[in-house]
Design an enzyme around this catalytic site. Structure first.
Site, PDB file in Angstrom:
ATOM      1  N   LYS A  72     -35.695 -17.954 -42.469  1.00  0.00           N
ATOM      2  CA  LYS A  72     -35.669 -17.306 -41.156  1.00  0.00           C
ATOM      3  C   LYS A  72     -36.163 -18.230 -40.052  1.00  0.00           C
ATOM      4  CE  LYS A  72     -35.745 -12.472 -42.556  1.00  0.00           C
ATOM      5  NZ  LYS A  72     -36.463 -11.176 -42.542  1.00  0.00           N
ATOM      6  N   ARG A 104     -37.762 -11.567 -51.460  1.00  0.00           N
ATOM      7  CA  ARG A 104     -36.322 -11.563 -51.180  1.00  0.00           C
ATOM      8  C   ARG A 104     -35.916 -12.942 -50.653  1.00  0.00           C
ATOM      9  NH1 ARG A 104     -32.935 -10.476 -46.754  1.00  0.00           N
ATOM     10  NH2 ARG A 104     -31.022  -9.315 -47.271  1.00  0.00           N
TER      11      ARG A 104
END
Length: 277
Positions: free
Chosen positions: A222, A256
């Protein structure tokens, strides 16, 4: 010790487990279009299972900042065939990354075991549908909506505000008849948070153990990694692994990720070390 239960399927969370990301979207922030064909998506699912992912998280709508909405029929067409494929070929947990009640319903009917909702069952009909489906549900915190969430996120007290939101959604689930043992929480890295917000959340992640629920985290590749290190998405592995390790040390149960084998290896080293604590 936590355990996920979905029908006859059980998954121990005594040690952190890896959830492999399978985005079947043309515009995902990290791998947009890479697995948008059914054949390539199936192949990638096969690879992640072989690499040690115990959960495959299938998503048909990008939730990156600025992402456009996807219609129900388009999302169903992307997600359901893949859920059916993984359910048929692998003894692995299948998560569906969606906020739409109809996608939840059809995915579970096709073999999904877990609902992973970035909107925490706030969409019309989602709470009622989730209550009927009798599978675990992950409630994530997000400030705003994907299209606008990164415009100017602000908090009075970041951890307290996120905790308050999660507590409200937990209570809504309980009132809708969803048992507490079916709930997971996700503080929502990158969803309506600045760079500083994300690292404060990571530093204080153990605060969320107060809910006595499994914690799922997703920070793989991210912008909180890329902006800190000035790296494009293809060069964020080291930062992603560092973040995942910190999260696991601070109480995360499900990690995740895009990079399954590297994360599995990292967790094995961490667990071998923790045996001597």
């Amino acid at each position: 010790m936590f355990e996920l239960i979905s029908g006859t399927k059980r998954l121990s969370l005594a040690s952190p487990v890896v959830m492999g990301i399978l985005n079947v979207t043309p515009d995902s922030f990290s791998d947009g279009g890479k697995f948008s064909s059914f054949e390539l998506a199936c192949q990638h699912a096969d690879e992640m299972v072989a690499q040690g992912a115990l959960i495959i998280d299938i998503g048909g709508e990008s939730t990156r900042p600025g992402a456009a909405d996807v219609g129900v029929e388009d999302e169903l067409a992307r997600v359901i065939p893949l859920v059916e494929y993984v359910a048929k070929h692998h003894d692995v947990w299948i998560s569906v990354d969606t906020s739409k009640p109809e996608v939840m319903r059809q995915a579970v009917n096709a073999g999904a075991h877990l609902i992973n909702d970035v909107r925490a069952l706030l969409e019309p009909g989602a709470l009622e549908t989730a209550a009927q489906l009798n599978v675990p549900i992950c409630l994530m915190h997000m400030q705003g909506a994907p299209r606008t969430m990164q415009a100017a996120p602000e908090y009075h007290d970041l951890v307290a505000d996120v905790s308050e939101f999660l507590n409200e959604r937990i209570q809504a689930c309980l009132e809708a008849g969803i048992p507490r043992e079916r709930l997971l929480i996700d503080p929502g890295f990158g969803f309506g948070k600045t760079l500083a917000h994300n690292y404060e959340l990571l530093a204080k992640l153990e605060t969320f153990t107060q809910f006595e629920l499994p914690i799922l985290i997703g920070l793989s590749r991210k912008s909180m990694i890329g902006n800190l290190l000035a790296r494009p998405t293809s060069e964020r592995l080291a930062g992603s692994l560092a973040g995942a390790m910190i999260a696991a040390q601070k109480g995360a149960h499900i990690i995740r990720v895009h990079d399954v084998p590297e994360t599995v290896d990292m967790l094995k080293v961490l667990q071998a070390t923790q045996a001597y604590y």
